[in-house]
Design a protein around this motif. Structure first.
Motif, mmCIF file in Angstrom:
data_model
loop_
_atom_site.group_PDB
_atom_site.id
_atom_site.type_symbol
_atom_site.label_atom_id
_atom_site.label_comp_id
_atom_site.label_asym_id
_atom_site.label_seq_id
_atom_site.Cartn_x
_atom_site.Cartn_y
_atom_site.Cartn_z
ATOM 1 N N LEU A 37 0.881 -1.195 -0.139
ATOM 2 C CA LEU A 37 0.463 -0.144 0.049
ATOM 3 C C LEU A 37 0.965 1.596 0.199
ATOM 4 O O LEU A 37 0.469 1.927 -0.866
ATOM 5 C CB LEU A 37 -0.427 -0.080 0.672
ATOM 6 C CG LEU A 37 -1.562 0.841 1.375
ATOM 7 C CD1 LEU A 37 -2.871 1.553 0.002
ATOM 8 C CD2 LEU A 37 -2.358 1.353 2.530
ATOM 9 N N LEU A 38 2.137 1.492 1.246
ATOM 10 C CA LEU A 38 3.060 2.515 0.946
ATOM 11 C C LEU A 38 3.338 2.586 -0.519
ATOM 12 O O LEU A 38 3.528 3.676 -0.673
ATOM 13 C CB LEU A 38 3.517 2.291 2.004
ATOM 14 C CG LEU A 38 2.951 2.452 3.071
ATOM 15 C CD1 LEU A 38 4.219 2.037 4.725
ATOM 16 C CD2 LEU A 38 2.504 4.067 3.338
ATOM 17 N N THR A 39 4.048 1.507 -0.915
ATOM 18 C CA THR A 39 4.737 2.045 -1.676
ATOM 19 C C THR A 39 3.680 2.645 -3.479
ATOM 20 O O THR A 39 4.181 2.816 -4.209
ATOM 21 C CB THR A 39 5.240 0.326 -2.403
ATOM 22 O OG1 THR A 39 6.369 -0.228 -1.576
ATOM 23 C CG2 THR A 39 5.957 0.327 -3.959
ATOM 24 N N GLY A 40 2.362 1.632 -3.282
ATOM 25 C CA GLY A 40 1.348 2.668 -4.138
ATOM 26 C C GLY A 40 1.460 3.786 -3.830
ATOM 27 O O GLY A 40 0.938 4.719 -5.241
ATOM 28 N N LEU A 41 0.997 3.635 -2.826
ATOM 29 C CA LEU A 41 0.826 5.499 -2.552
ATOM 30 C C LEU A 41 2.166 6.419 -3.125
ATOM 31 O O LEU A 41 2.146 7.345 -3.575
ATOM 32 C CB LEU A 41 0.551 6.011 -1.596
ATOM 33 C CG LEU A 41 -0.763 5.264 -0.804
ATOM 34 C CD1 LEU A 41 -1.424 5.466 1.030
ATOM 35 C CD2 LEU A 41 -2.096 5.879 -1.585
ATOM 36 N N TYR A 42 3.340 5.975 -3.080
ATOM 37 C CA TYR A 42 4.763 7.093 -3.008
ATOM 38 C C TYR A 42 4.862 7.207 -4.663
ATOM 39 O O TYR A 42 4.980 7.842 -5.215
ATOM 40 C CB TYR A 42 5.877 5.669 -2.735
ATOM 41 C CG TYR A 42 6.633 6.728 -2.593
ATOM 42 C CD1 TYR A 42 7.380 7.827 -2.800
ATOM 43 C CD2 TYR A 42 7.782 6.639 -4.079
ATOM 44 C CE1 TYR A 42 8.697 8.974 -2.840
ATOM 45 C CE2 TYR A 42 8.794 7.499 -4.493
ATOM 46 C CZ TYR A 42 9.492 8.049 -3.881
ATOM 47 O OH TYR A 42 9.914 8.886 -4.869
ATOM 48 N N ALA A 67 -3.136 1.584 -9.135
ATOM 49 C CA ALA A 67 -3.645 0.617 -9.058
ATOM 50 C C ALA A 67 -2.614 -0.375 -8.406
ATOM 51 O O ALA A 67 -3.606 -1.171 -7.462
ATOM 52 C CB ALA A 67 -3.179 0.338 -10.427
ATOM 53 N N LEU A 68 -1.737 -0.811 -7.788
ATOM 54 C CA LEU A 68 -0.813 -0.708 -6.785
ATOM 55 C C LEU A 68 -1.743 -0.750 -4.770
ATOM 56 O O LEU A 68 -1.927 -1.376 -4.689
ATOM 57 C CB LEU A 68 0.430 -0.283 -6.535
ATOM 58 C CG LEU A 68 1.437 -1.269 -6.039
ATOM 59 C CD1 LEU A 68 0.989 -2.815 -5.842
ATOM 60 C CD2 LEU A 68 2.965 -0.840 -5.614
ATOM 61 N N ALA A 69 -1.719 0.058 -4.880
ATOM 62 C CA ALA A 69 -2.863 0.700 -3.657
ATOM 63 C C ALA A 69 -3.995 -0.174 -3.319
ATOM 64 O O ALA A 69 -4.411 -0.584 -2.520
ATOM 65 C CB ALA A 69 -2.969 2.355 -3.207
ATOM 66 N N VAL A 70 -4.158 0.188 -4.342
ATOM 67 C CA VAL A 70 -6.176 -0.761 -4.984
ATOM 68 C C VAL A 70 -5.943 -2.053 -4.320
ATOM 69 O O VAL A 70 -6.572 -3.010 -3.852
ATOM 70 C CB VAL A 70 -6.529 0.070 -6.087
ATOM 71 C CG1 VAL A 70 -7.814 -1.186 -6.016
ATOM 72 C CG2 VAL A 70 -7.462 1.041 -5.239
ATOM 73 N N LEU A 71 -5.223 -2.604 -4.697
ATOM 74 C CA LEU A 71 -4.797 -3.904 -4.920
ATOM 75 C C LEU A 71 -4.655 -4.533 -3.631
ATOM 76 O O LEU A 71 -4.342 -5.310 -2.568
ATOM 77 C CB LEU A 71 -3.582 -4.359 -5.666
ATOM 78 C CG LEU A 71 -4.223 -5.076 -6.976
ATOM 79 C CD1 LEU A 71 -2.359 -5.319 -8.035
ATOM 80 C CD2 LEU A 71 -4.785 -6.068 -7.386
ATOM 81 N N ALA A 72 -3.426 -3.300 -2.930
ATOM 82 C CA ALA A 72 -2.553 -3.732 -1.853
ATOM 83 C C ALA A 72 -4.579 -3.182 -0.464
ATOM 84 O O ALA A 72 -4.095 -4.348 0.211
ATOM 85 C CB ALA A 72 -2.067 -3.553 -1.129
ATOM 86 N N LEU A 73 -5.301 -2.449 -0.991
ATOM 87 C CA LEU A 73 -6.752 -2.398 -0.053
ATOM 88 C C LEU A 73 -7.182 -3.968 -0.062
ATOM 89 O O LEU A 73 -7.814 -4.444 0.660
ATOM 90 C CB LEU A 73 -7.572 -1.342 -0.765
ATOM 91 C CG LEU A 73 -6.676 -0.324 0.315
ATOM 92 C CD1 LEU A 73 -7.602 1.041 -0.733
ATOM 93 C CD2 LEU A 73 -6.598 -0.430 1.751
ATOM 94 N N GLY A 74 -7.637 -5.064 -1.607
ATOM 95 C CA GLY A 74 -8.050 -5.941 -1.134
ATOM 96 C C GLY A 74 -6.735 -7.521 -0.578
ATOM 97 O O GLY A 74 -7.520 -8.191 -0.023
#
Length: 137
Positions: A37-42, A67-74
């Motif tokens: 999640l942090l990586t996607g946000l960054y 997209a990466l942050a949404v995957l992490a939330l999933g």
């Protein structure tokens, strides 16, 4: 042979859900989800952090970061339904690594390349870890 009226009551489905719940409760899985999640946000905000906003790479980083942050939330909330998408997180990481050359060609700066390479490598490793956890490794 036992007949079940609903697919949710099938023993295999219940066993898969129990396994996914067990995997997602592990500290390693929780750390991987949080770091993803942090990586996607960054990745999404990196154009403004590094200072390369206003070009096509900034748009790519914004879209792939979200997209990466949404995957992490999933992964964190419904692991039993999203664990098979770990490969997508790894693919986003690989794209982040090659994007400065694929999109910006000769105008990629050292900061752009370093930021995308480091962030992409982290996303790639985290995606591979998620995939490995899904396989029970």
């Amino acid at each position: 042979m036992v007949m079940h009226s609903r697919i949710e009551e099938h023993p295999d489905i219940q066993a898969m859900r129990a396994r996914a719940t067990e995997i997602s409760a592990r500290p390693t899985a929780q750390a991987t989800e949080g770091l993803t999640l942090l990586t996607g946000l960054y990745l999404a905000i990196s154009p403004w952090v590094i200072g390369f906003n206003g070009n096509p790479l900034a748009v790519s980083n914004l879209v792939t970061g979200i997209a990466l942050a949404v995957l992490a939330l999933g992964f964190g909330s419904v692991f039993e339904r999203t664990f098979g998408m770990g490969w997508a997180a790894a693919a986003i990481g690989a794209w982040a690594i090659v994007a400065p050359w694929a999109i910006q060609h000769a105008s990629a700066t050292t900061g752009t390349i370093a930021s995308n390479t480091a962030t992409g490598a982290v996303a790639l490793v985290l995606g591979l870890m998620t995939t490995a956890m899904a396989r029970g490794s």
